[in-house]
Scaffold this active site. Structure first.
Site, short mmCIF file in Angstrom:
data_model
loop_
_atom_site.label_atom_id
_atom_site.label_comp_id
_atom_site.label_asym_id
_atom_site.label_seq_id
_atom_site.Cartn_x
_atom_site.Cartn_y
_atom_site.Cartn_z
CG ASP A 35 -5.35 0.55 10.88
OD1 ASP A 35 -4.67 1.05 11.80
OD2 ASP A 35 -5.84 -0.22 9.83
CD GLN A 94 -0.65 0.01 5.06
OE1 GLN A 94 -0.12 -0.78 5.92
NE2 GLN A 94 -0.80 0.70 4.65
CE LYS A 108 0.95 0.00 9.18
NZ LYS A 108 -0.07 0.70 8.09
#
Ligand code: NAP
Length: 288
Positions: free
Chosen positions: A120, A97, A53
């Site tokens: 997300d 995460q 990322k």
């Protein structure tokens, strides 16, 4: 028949090139998209995903902050950190995460992220808006899958799509997005009986199970589009999907590889959501 391989890597590279140009133009207008990635603990797979990322942000020109903390962090400390980024005007997207250490509630953490910065697409507000087809940040893996199917020129309307897996991050949302594309959707899971009889009806088969090479040629209808979401290590430590690539490639018409299929699309959709979040904030500021 030998399937055409859908390269997620190539499709992702095209989208990233367009995003890079868009970011250059936004910067000329004083808008600099920023992403905060919070990584807790030392799970090697999570570290590798976060590196990917960070690299994608650099490639596209997105400002990124990666915050790495020990697994011993308290839930309160983590929630405070998220609150800080919710208020930080240089950050347009916040990603925590997963998975998190056991003593931290994933739900509490996701709920703490401002829906405007939830790139997300995991907060209840974004999930709800996706369900009713309203404006939202789509979850990255399902969105990437739909883009892959679209850009490979495959029709979804009227087709029978079977999704194996019903997780909140892949199975359920991808089924919903396929429905919005006017596919007829079936969702299978671990309690499904006679899985092969269902998967053999699929014109589009999306496999998000997390079991190495579970789906073999006998599960696949000749000519089907097969999207392999799984990321697993097989018994000799090789990275493989949920689909047995060698046998299924002789039956399917389109097939995504692992690695180089869905994975690069997931990160690319995260970049897209971050750029969109920056544009949205700029529009809101202009109106004020
Ligand atoms: P998950 O939360 O573990 O969900 C797995 C799903 O598969 C569950 O719904 C489970 O059913 C179902 N399942 C398990 N065994 C089955 C079987 N034998 N037959 C039919 N269904 C079965 O996993 P996930 O987070 O959705 O991830 C799935 C896979 O995708 C994993 O390999 C993960 O690493 C990968 N992944 C890849 C990306 C990417 O960007 N490439 C992103 C996310 C995930 P129940 O609900 O009944 O338990």
């Amino acid at each position: 028949m030998s399937a055409q391989i859908i390269s997620g890597k190539e499709v992702a590279a095209e989208i990233r090139a367009a995003l890079r140009e868009e970011v250059t133009q936004l910067k000329e207008q004083g808008i600099h998209p920023g992403l905060a990635v919070i990584l807790i603990g030392d799970d090697p797979a999570s570290h590798s995903y976060v590196k990917g990322k960070e690299k994608a942000c650099q490639e596209i020109g997105i400002y990124s902050e990666v915050i790495r903390r020990e697994a011993s962090i308290t839930q309160e400390e983590l929630l405070k950190m998220i609150e800080g980024y919710n208020k930080n005007p240089n950050i347009h997207g916040i990603l925590v995460q997963l998975p998190l250490p056991k003593h931290i509630s994933e739900k509490a953490v996701i709920d703490a992220i401002s829906p405007e910065k939830d790139v997300d697409g995991f907060t209840p507000v974004n999930v709800g808006n996706m369900l009713i087809g309203d404006e939202c940040y789509l979850p990255c893996t399902p969105h990437g899958i739909i883009e892959l199917i679209k850009r490979s020129g495959r029709e979804m309307e009227g087709k029978h799509a079977v999704v194996i897996g019903r997780s909140n991050i892949v199975g359920k949302p991808v089924a919903m997005l396929l429905l919005q594309e006017n596919a007829t959707v079936t969702i299978a899971h671990s309690r499904t009986q006679d899985l092969a009889s269902i998967t053999r009806q699929a014109d589009i088969l999306v496999v998000a199970v997390g079991r190495a090479e579970l789906i073999r040629a006998e599960h696949v209808k000749p000519g089907a589009v097969v999207i392999d979401v799984g990321v697993n290590r097989n018994e000799v430590g090789k990275l493989v999907g949920d689909v047995h690539f060698e046998s299924v490639k002789d039956v399917a018409s389109f097939l995504t590889p692992v690695p180089g299929g869905v994975g690069p699309m997931t990160i690319t959709m995260l970049m897209k959501n971050t750029v969109d979040a920056a544009k949205k904030l700029a529009r809101t500021m202009q109106k004020q």
